[in-house]
Design an enzyme around this catalytic site. Structure first.
Site, PDB file in Angstrom:
ATOM      1  N   THR A 127      -3.264   5.572  -4.032  1.00  0.00           N
ATOM      2  CA  THR A 127      -2.184   6.338  -3.404  1.00  0.00           C
ATOM      3  C   THR A 127      -0.858   6.149  -4.132  1.00  0.00           C
ATOM      4  OG1 THR A 127      -1.729   4.562  -1.809  1.00  0.00           O
ATOM      5  CG2 THR A 127      -3.273   6.248  -1.130  1.00  0.00           C
ATOM      6  N   THR A 128      -0.612   4.930  -4.592  1.00  0.00           N
ATOM      7  CA  THR A 128       0.637   4.694  -5.318  1.00  0.00           C
ATOM      8  C   THR A 128       0.601   5.424  -6.655  1.00  0.00           C
ATOM      9  OG1 THR A 128       0.608   2.487  -4.363  1.00  0.00           O
ATOM     10  CG2 THR A 128       2.253   2.910  -6.039  1.00  0.00           C
TER      11      THR A 128
ATOM     12  N   ASP B 159       0.822  -1.203   0.000  1.00  0.00           N
ATOM     13  CA  ASP B 159       0.000   0.000   0.000  1.00  0.00           C
ATOM     14  C   ASP B 159       0.859   1.258   0.000  1.00  0.00           C
ATOM     15  OD1 ASP B 159      -2.532   1.251   0.159  1.00  0.00           O
ATOM     16  OD2 ASP B 159      -2.164   1.676   2.265  1.00  0.00           O
TER      17      ASP B 159
HETATM   18  P1  ADP Z   1      -2.792   2.315  -5.982  1.00  0.00           P
HETATM   19  O1  ADP Z   1      -2.205   2.548  -4.632  1.00  0.00           O
HETATM   20  O2  ADP Z   1      -2.475   3.417  -6.925  1.00  0.00           O
HETATM   21  O3  ADP Z   1      -4.228   1.949  -5.959  1.00  0.00           O
HETATM   22  P2  ADP Z   1      -2.370  -0.402  -6.797  1.00  0.00           P
HETATM   23  O4  ADP Z   1      -1.184  -1.241  -6.515  1.00  0.00           O
HETATM   24  O5  ADP Z   1      -3.646  -0.728  -6.127  1.00  0.00           O
HETATM   25  O6  ADP Z   1      -1.957   1.082  -6.541  1.00  0.00           O
HETATM   26  O7  ADP Z   1      -2.586  -0.458  -8.373  1.00  0.00           O
HETATM   27  C1  ADP Z   1      -3.603   0.244  -9.003  1.00  0.00           C
HETATM   28  C2  ADP Z   1      -3.514   0.063 -10.502  1.00  0.00           C
HETATM   29  O8  ADP Z   1      -3.676  -1.315 -10.842  1.00  0.00           O
HETATM   30  C3  ADP Z   1      -4.648   0.801 -11.191  1.00  0.00           C
HETATM   31  O9  ADP Z   1      -4.148   1.457 -12.334  1.00  0.00           O
HETATM   32  C4  ADP Z   1      -5.597  -0.308 -11.564  1.00  0.00           C
HETATM   33  O10 ADP Z   1      -6.393   0.004 -12.694  1.00  0.00           O
HETATM   34  C5  ADP Z   1      -4.660  -1.436 -11.845  1.00  0.00           C
HETATM   35  N1  ADP Z   1      -5.318  -2.741 -11.783  1.00  0.00           N
HETATM   36  C6  ADP Z   1      -6.044  -3.250 -10.777  1.00  0.00           C
HETATM   37  N2  ADP Z   1      -6.509  -4.482 -11.095  1.00  0.00           N
HETATM   38  C7  ADP Z   1      -6.049  -4.760 -12.330  1.00  0.00           C
HETATM   39  C8  ADP Z   1      -6.156  -5.879 -13.218  1.00  0.00           C
HETATM   40  N3  ADP Z   1      -6.838  -6.968 -12.879  1.00  0.00           N
HETATM   41  N4  ADP Z   1      -5.528  -5.807 -14.393  1.00  0.00           N
HETATM   42  C9  ADP Z   1      -4.838  -4.711 -14.732  1.00  0.00           C
HETATM   43  N5  ADP Z   1      -4.678  -3.635 -13.958  1.00  0.00           N
HETATM   44  C10 ADP Z   1      -5.280  -3.650 -12.772  1.00  0.00           C
END
Ligand code: ADP
Ligand code: MG
Length: 559
Positions: free
Chosen positions: A100-101, A67
């Site tokens: 957040t990332t 996170d």
């Molecule tokens: P953040 O802290 O920004 O939410 P995450 O590690 O949760 O970081 O990653 C979020 C990113 O991953 C977003 O761009 C989201 O659209 C993408 N994402 C989530 N699930 C999938 C998936 N199944 N396939 C491709 N991208 C995904």
């Protein structure tokens, strides 16, 4: 450094000897480097295939997490410009709970793109204006693309909840957890707002994640105060009293001055009588269960047990509030004022074992406006990370219920934005056009990073993605598992619109703020503060630096 200080001697008379000043290009470079370093530190965690970080604090306690905001909070960052990027993730967490990332990675990339343009002698103010214009335009483009979601569209809500948990420790059970999250948020929703604090999370080490469950009610981390009280009460009228069932201390102190034994007995009888009356009052109004915020005298406990009342003492005020919401009761702080109208109702109040601990469960309520998620997991670290994933997930479901607008994920919105912003740049003209183009390039860091983290070739993925968006496929995004470019909406990877707009807004604001600084005046030594032995002075020095920087932003603009 020494030379610079000597050069600046005259105008710096107002500053103390320990102060340090960095200006012009050096200041910009220093701040940009610090900001980029923050973004770099979380980049590898982005997306479903992102890696985790293990953070060990000075006391040796360990957090394993994916996170973004948690990583940055745990890292002991004290460079003022770096902190501005950390704030981006904090704002994102507060406003929407997820993304957040992404927000930090975009901010870092904006700085990276800006650095190149600064090297080409484009003025920071021009850059700032171009970035702001691009951000405005980006929000409009995203608004146009948003997909409407109705509040009873359970399937989409579950997909949103699930997307927010992708790549976190909750992965294996995310379908089950997503349903629990949606049910929980819907249960606590009020007409005008949703406060996810009304979803409590109870972590239990032992069992597997998919044995997690939702209790439509409240779990109080207490036991009944006397073992002669019932373990469980059905169809219970619940009294919530934020006070003590005790006789006031001052009256007991008076006993000390008593010499005659008869007089002492009289005092004790009087005390007993008062306690008896308090308990009788609870009986009279029909209470079957009472949660007391303060203590309960031994004698009163005995009377309560005799009456078959289940009583809990030292209930936290947060618990009392939650109980009030869940049972429809009212917290009263004066026992005489407690009336039968103030009682809440629960079909079941029972002391049960959960993960080896006894807790009081208050369930089967009419409308559980306060609920509890029981999260199970194999180890403490696992449960902690699942909790963080759940927090993100609660946030996105809340945001979706409030806004009713979502976008496909997997880098689709960023790819579409990049395309449309490059078109928009042509209409801007001048040097700002370059800034808008740089902004468009910067957004592509999201799909690029998703590809990198999934072990794919980022260039191939981007080329593929651009081609599909060129062909009008708004929802084309990167499937991090197969490497294919697919329709993300059809795949059920969706996120709230506000996750994206908020990320762009905060990232732009932070980048612009950093770029406009051309003078850093610090009350201490900025660079070596990390190695100082005197820990106490560091936060103060950092804060002083920050305060100085806030003012600097304005000065930079005036020049
Ligand atoms: P953040 O802290 O920004 O939410 P995450 O590690 O949760 O970081 O990653 C979020 C990113 O991953 C977003 O761009 C989201 O659209 C993408 N994402 C989530 N699930 C999938 C998936 N199944 N396939 C491709 N991208 C995904
Ligand atoms: Mg996320």
């Amino acid at each position: 450094m020494a030379q610079r200080q000597r050069m600046g001697n005259q105008p710096m008379i107002v500053l103390s000897e320990e102060s340090q000043r960095t200006s012009g290009k050096d200041a910009q470079t220093m701040n940009i480097t610090a900001g980029k370093a923050v973004a770099e530190s979380v980049r590898t965690t982005l997306g479903p295939k992102g890696m985790d970080k293990m953070l060990v604090d000075s006391g040796g306690s360990v957090v394993v997490t994916n996170d973004g905001v948690t990583i940055l909070k745990e890292m002991d960052i004290d460079h003022p410009a770096a902190n501005m990027i950390v704030e981006v993730s904090e704002t994102q967490e507060e406003e929407v709970g997820d993304g957040t990332t992404s927000a930090v990675v975009v901010a870092g990339e904006l700085l990276d793109q800006a650095e190149e343009l600064l090297d080409q002698d484009i003025h920071a103010t021009t850059l700032a204006q171009g970035f702001r214009q691009a951000a405005e335009q980006a929000k409009e483009i995203l608004d146009e693309q948003a997909i409407e979601v109705s509040t009873d569209d359970h399937e989409t809500l579950t997909q949103i909840a699930s997307t927010a948990m992708t790549g976190k420790g909750a992965e294996s059970a995310k379908d089950r957890l997503a349903e629990l999250v949606v049910d929980a948020v819907i249960a606590v929703a009020d007409d005008d707002d949703i406060d996810t604090d009304n979803v409590s999370v109870e972590k239990v080490v032992g069992g597997s994640i998919d044995e997690s469950e939702l209790v439509e009610g409240v779990i109080v981390d207490k036991e009944r105060v006397d073992e002669n009280m019932p373990y469980a009460v059905e169809d219970a009228n619940v009294a919530l009293f934020d006070g003590a069932i005790e006789v006031k201390e001052t009256e007991i102190d008076a006993e000390v001055n008593v010499t005659d034994p008869d007089q002492l007995q009289q005092f004790l009888d009087q005390e007993e009588q008062q306690l008896r009356e308090m308990v009788d009052h609870l009986v009279d109004i029909g209470a079957d269960v009472v949660f007391v915020g303060d203590g309960i005298d031994d004698m009163a406990q005995h009377y309560l047990a005799q009456e078959g009342i289940l009583a809990v003492r030292r209930a936290k005020s947060g618990d009392l509030k939650r109980l009030a919401r869940a049972t429809g009761g009212r917290v009263v702080s004066n026992l005489e004022d407690l009336d039968s109208d103030d009682l809440g109702f629960a079909g079941s109040v029972a002391q049960k074992d959960i993960g080896g601990d006894e807790r009081i469960f208050v369930e089967d309520v009419e409308e559980a406006k306060s609920v509890t998620l029981i999260l199970r997991g194999g180890t403490e670290h696992v449960v902690d990370e699942v909790e963080r994933a759940i927090e993100d997930s609660l946030g996105v479901v809340r945001t979706t219920l409030l806004d009713g607008q979502v976008l496909p994920g997997g880098g689709a919105p960023e790819a579409e934005l990049a395309l449309q912003l490059r078109d928009f740049a042509d209409s801007v003209g001048g040097r700002e056009q370059l800034a808008v183009e740089a902004f468009a390039d910067a957004l592509e860091v999201i799909p690029r990073t998703l590809a990198e983290n999934a072990g794919l070739d980022p260039i191939d993925s981007l080329v593929d993605l651009r081609a599909r968006h060129d062909g009008g496929e708004l929802g084309a995004g990167l499937d991090a598992y197969t490497g294919d470019v697919i329709d993300m909406e059809a795949e059920g990877v969706v996120e709230p619109l506000r996750v994206k707009t908020q990320a762009i807004e905060s990232a732009t604001e932070a980048a612009v703020m950093i770029l406009r600084i051309d003078d850093v005046i610090a009350a201490g030594d900025l660079r070596s503060s990390g190695n100082d032995d005197d820990g106490d002075d560091m936060p103060a020095g950092g804060a002083g630096g920050m305060g100085g920087m806030g003012g600097m932003g304005g000065m930079g603009g005036a020049m």
